[in-house]
Write a protein that holds these residues in place. Structure first.
Motif, PDB file in Angstrom:
ATOM      1  N   LEU A  11      32.062  46.635  43.596  1.00 56.60           N
ATOM      2  CA  LEU A  11      32.962  45.488  43.531  1.00 56.60           C
ATOM      3  C   LEU A  11      34.295  45.824  44.183  1.00 56.60           C
ATOM      4  CD1 LEU A  11      33.346  42.597  42.406  1.00 56.60           C
ATOM      5  CD2 LEU A  11      34.279  43.654  40.332  1.00 56.60           C
ATOM      6  N   LYS A  12      34.684  45.035  45.182  1.00 55.25           N
ATOM      7  CA  LYS A  12      35.911  45.272  45.929  1.00 55.25           C
ATOM      8  C   LYS A  12      37.048  44.409  45.369  1.00 55.25           C
ATOM      9  CE  LYS A  12      33.427  44.450  49.655  1.00 55.25           C
ATOM     10  NZ  LYS A  12      32.068  44.794  49.202  1.00 55.25           N
ATOM     11  N   VAL A  13      38.111  45.081  44.946  1.00 52.68           N
ATOM     12  CA  VAL A  13      39.257  44.386  44.360  1.00 52.68           C
ATOM     13  C   VAL A  13      40.537  44.834  45.057  1.00 52.68           C
ATOM     14  CG1 VAL A  13      38.194  44.058  42.093  1.00 52.68           C
ATOM     15  CG2 VAL A  13      39.486  46.143  42.558  1.00 52.68           C
ATOM     16  N   SER A  14      41.542  43.975  45.031  1.00 54.62           N
ATOM     17  CA  SER A  14      42.821  44.296  45.656  1.00 54.62           C
ATOM     18  C   SER A  14      43.517  45.426  44.914  1.00 54.62           C
ATOM     19  CB  SER A  14      43.717  43.050  45.689  1.00 54.62           C
ATOM     20  OG  SER A  14      43.765  42.415  44.430  1.00 54.62           O
ATOM     21  N   GLU A  15      44.417  46.119  45.608  1.00 53.79           N
ATOM     22  CA  GLU A  15      45.054  47.310  45.035  1.00 53.79           C
ATOM     23  C   GLU A  15      46.076  46.982  43.955  1.00 53.79           C
ATOM     24  OE1 GLU A  15      47.290  49.519  48.059  1.00 53.79           O
ATOM     25  OE2 GLU A  15      47.060  47.773  49.373  1.00 53.79           O
ATOM     26  N   PHE A  16      46.352  45.713  43.737  1.00 53.98           N
ATOM     27  CA  PHE A  16      47.080  45.253  42.561  1.00 53.98           C
ATOM     28  C   PHE A  16      46.269  44.147  41.900  1.00 53.98           C
ATOM     29  CE2 PHE A  16      50.879  47.124  44.560  1.00 53.98           C
ATOM     30  CZ  PHE A  16      51.418  47.765  43.453  1.00 53.98           C
ATOM     31  N   CYS A  17      46.375  44.071  40.583  1.00 56.26           N
ATOM     32  CA  CYS A  17      45.733  43.000  39.820  1.00 56.26           C
ATOM     33  C   CYS A  17      46.841  42.093  39.300  1.00 56.26           C
ATOM     34  CB  CYS A  17      44.935  43.597  38.662  1.00 56.26           C
ATOM     35  SG  CYS A  17      44.137  42.372  37.594  1.00 56.26           S
ATOM     36  N   LEU A  18      46.664  40.801  39.404  1.00 56.32           N
ATOM     37  CA  LEU A  18      47.670  39.855  38.931  1.00 56.32           C
ATOM     38  C   LEU A  18      47.457  39.556  37.454  1.00 56.32           C
ATOM     39  CD1 LEU A  18      50.039  37.953  39.484  1.00 56.32           C
ATOM     40  CD2 LEU A  18      48.373  36.185  40.131  1.00 56.32           C
ATOM     41  N   GLY A  19      48.427  39.941  36.635  1.00 59.45           N
ATOM     42  CA  GLY A  19      48.364  39.647  35.208  1.00 59.45           C
ATOM     43  C   GLY A  19      48.861  38.239  34.930  1.00 59.45           C
ATOM     44  N   ALA A  46      48.705  37.287  50.112  1.00 60.26           N
ATOM     45  CA  ALA A  46      48.998  38.700  50.369  1.00 60.26           C
ATOM     46  C   ALA A  46      47.729  39.547  50.335  1.00 60.26           C
ATOM     47  CB  ALA A  46      50.000  39.222  49.343  1.00 60.26           C
ATOM     48  N   GLY A  47      46.573  38.902  50.158  1.00 62.83           N
ATOM     49  CA  GLY A  47      45.306  39.629  50.107  1.00 62.83           C
ATOM     50  C   GLY A  47      44.818  39.918  48.711  1.00 62.83           C
ATOM     51  N   GLY A  48      45.546  39.440  47.696  1.00 59.03           N
ATOM     52  CA  GLY A  48      45.145  39.686  46.317  1.00 59.03           C
ATOM     53  C   GLY A  48      43.955  38.844  45.906  1.00 59.03           C
ATOM     54  N   ASN A  49      43.005  39.472  45.222  1.00 65.07           N
ATOM     55  CA  ASN A  49      41.837  38.712  44.754  1.00 65.07           C
ATOM     56  C   ASN A  49      41.479  38.996  43.300  1.00 65.07           C
ATOM     57  OD1 ASN A  49      40.724  41.323  44.962  1.00 65.07           O
ATOM     58  ND2 ASN A  49      38.741  40.553  45.672  1.00 65.07           N
ATOM     59  N   PHE A  50      42.237  39.904  42.641  1.00 65.29           N
ATOM     60  CA  PHE A  50      41.899  40.385  41.301  1.00 65.29           C
ATOM     61  C   PHE A  50      42.826  39.729  40.281  1.00 65.29           C
ATOM     62  CE2 PHE A  50      41.072  44.664  38.863  1.00 65.29           C
ATOM     63  CZ  PHE A  50      40.240  43.980  37.984  1.00 65.29           C
ATOM     64  N   LEU A  51      42.266  38.869  39.407  1.00 66.56           N
ATOM     65  CA  LEU A  51      43.041  38.154  38.398  1.00 66.56           C
ATOM     66  C   LEU A  51      42.651  38.632  37.003  1.00 66.56           C
ATOM     67  CD1 LEU A  51      42.689  34.473  39.727  1.00 66.56           C
ATOM     68  CD2 LEU A  51      44.499  36.124  40.258  1.00 66.56           C
ATOM     69  N   ASP A  52      43.641  38.832  36.141  1.00 67.21           N
ATOM     70  CA  ASP A  52      43.385  39.300  34.775  1.00 67.21           C
ATOM     71  C   ASP A  52      43.936  38.307  33.762  1.00 67.21           C
ATOM     72  OD1 ASP A  52      42.773  41.848  32.935  1.00 67.21           O
ATOM     73  OD2 ASP A  52      44.652  40.938  32.252  1.00 67.21           O
ATOM     74  N   THR A  53      43.073  37.873  32.840  1.00 66.97           N
ATOM     75  CA  THR A  53      43.506  36.963  31.775  1.00 66.97           C
ATOM     76  C   THR A  53      42.774  37.342  30.489  1.00 66.97           C
ATOM     77  OG1 THR A  53      43.804  34.627  31.165  1.00 66.97           O
ATOM     78  CG2 THR A  53      41.763  35.196  32.326  1.00 66.97           C
ATOM     79  N   ALA A  54      42.876  36.497  29.467  1.00 68.91           N
ATOM     80  CA  ALA A  54      42.177  36.718  28.192  1.00 68.91           C
ATOM     81  C   ALA A  54      42.069  35.396  27.464  1.00 68.91           C
ATOM     82  CB  ALA A  54      42.918  37.742  27.332  1.00 68.91           C
ATOM     83  N   ASN A  55      41.129  35.332  26.541  1.00 72.94           N
ATOM     84  CA  ASN A  55      40.905  34.077  25.821  1.00 72.94           C
ATOM     85  C   ASN A  55      42.117  33.650  24.998  1.00 72.94           C
ATOM     86  OD1 ASN A  55      40.463  36.285  24.039  1.00 72.94           O
ATOM     87  ND2 ASN A  55      39.257  35.001  22.667  1.00 72.94           N
ATOM     88  N   VAL A  56      42.957  34.613  24.589  1.00 72.67           N
ATOM     89  CA  VAL A  56      44.088  34.281  23.714  1.00 72.67           C
ATOM     90  C   VAL A  56      45.415  34.135  24.443  1.00 72.67           C
ATOM     91  CG1 VAL A  56      43.055  35.357  21.676  1.00 72.67           C
ATOM     92  CG2 VAL A  56      44.486  36.733  23.217  1.00 72.67           C
TER      93      VAL A  56
END
Length: 339
Positions: A11-19, A46-56
């Motif tokens: 799995l290829k992800v960007s070098e930063f993850c967006l919180g 900017a090339g970002g593709n990695f998103l981080d979230t949560a149910n809460v």
């Protein structure tokens, strides 16, 4: 941004993850939908593709905002990570925890809020110290076989539990954890004792949350700005101030922000690391992304390490002793002259 493999996967992800914990204002702070959309646009451009979230996050609004955004985007471009465990309603005694019932319920609710058919990465959010790890892994593997989840990951869990889980998964032919999310920053280096070495051993990518210690490492609190950090927090004590002042001095020398220095220190450590950078303003994200053009010298790294290193405790500090070497044949410690 360049792309990296997430753990022992393709799995290829960007070098930063967006919180995205700040997407929504249900908790009395954060960014509204319009600003959140703009932040995701900036990240993607900017090339970002990695998103981080949560149910809460923001009582579910973070997932809803992301879902509304993805409707008009190429869903397959984004690698979407969310989490289950923490209570998101009061409906029943099993509306929280790591158990299979809560996992299955939570994933269905997340899929609805995110308006998608699948989650790319599903994290166990925090260890409940109740549910057997084999129950967790079998549930995650079932979701992956159903196509509702692509990869399993884990957050805020003791190293021994994660290690046991990955070994069990390998033996049983289940999907292993490919990423480990923990609090890690220059003000919180204790994961170096067990968690990070464990992740490195298993080929897991570490995705640190609060890599800037809630903004403390940007130096804004030393400049008199206010924020959500409580005055009694260990992010605002004498030790944190000493560390932050060193970071600010290096930043001034290099002509970059203190946040860039703190993030790049993390990225130059000897393990796979993708920091989660949260943002409620476009300017915050833009500054964080400037880090990709920065490289710290060996002298800078040493100066930072000298001011921020933590005790590894036993046996870490014992291993560090220069005159102690592990005798792997005899199974005991033998004091030898250092070569």
């Amino acid at each position: 941004m360049k792309y990296k493999l997430l753990g022992r996967s393709g799995l290829k992800v960007s070098e930063f993850c967006l919180g995205t914990m700040g997407f929504g204002t249900d908790n009395g702070w954060g960014a509204d939908a319009a600003v959140s959309f703009a932040i995701m646009d900036e990240f993607a451009n900017a090339g970002g593709n990695f998103l981080d979230t949560a149910n809460v996050y923001q009582k579910g609004t973070s997932e809803k905002i992301i879902g509304d955004y993805l409707i008009n985007q190429d869903r397959d471009y984004f690698v979407l990570a969310t989490k289950y465990t923490l209570k998101d309603n009061q409906t029943n005694p099993n509306a929280s925890g790591n158990n299979r019932k809560n996992m299955m319920r939570s994933i269905e609710e997340s899929l609805k809020r995110l308006k998608t058919d699948f989650i790319d990465v599903l994290y166990l959010h925090i260890w409940d110290d109740i549910t057997p790890i084999d129950e967790v892994l079998r549930g995650l593997d079932d979701l992956i076989r159903q196509g509702k989840v692509n990869y399993a990951a884990i957050s805020d869990t003791p190293a021994w539990v994660v290690a046991k889980g990955n070994i069990l998964a390998e033996l049983m032919g289940w999907s292993q954890f490919i990423a480990l999310q923990v609090e890690y920053s220059l003000l919180q280096r204790t994961p170096e004792r067990e968690l990070i070495p464990m992740a490195k051993h298993f080929g897991m990518t570490v995705t640190p949350w609060a890599p800037l210690a809630g903004g403390a490492l940007t130096g804004k609190y030393l400049k008199g700005e206010k924020g959500r950090i409580k005055p009694e927090s260990n992010r605002l004590n004498e030790n944190s101030e000493r560390i932050t002042k060193v970071i600010m001095a290096i930043a001034d020398e290099l002509g970059v922000s203190a946040g860039n220095v703190a993030l790049q220190w993390m990225r130059q450590q000897a393990f796979s690391c993708i920091p989660i950078v949260g943002a409620t303003k476009i300017e915050q994200l833009q500054d964080n992304l400037n880090t990709v053009d920065l490289t710290l010298s060996a002298d800078h790294l040493k100066k930072i390490d000298d001011i921020s290193a933590v005790s590894l405790g036993f046996p870490g500090d014992f291993f560090r002793e220069e005159n102690v070497k592990l005798n792997s044949f005899g199974g005991f410690y033998d004091r030898v002259e250092k070569r």
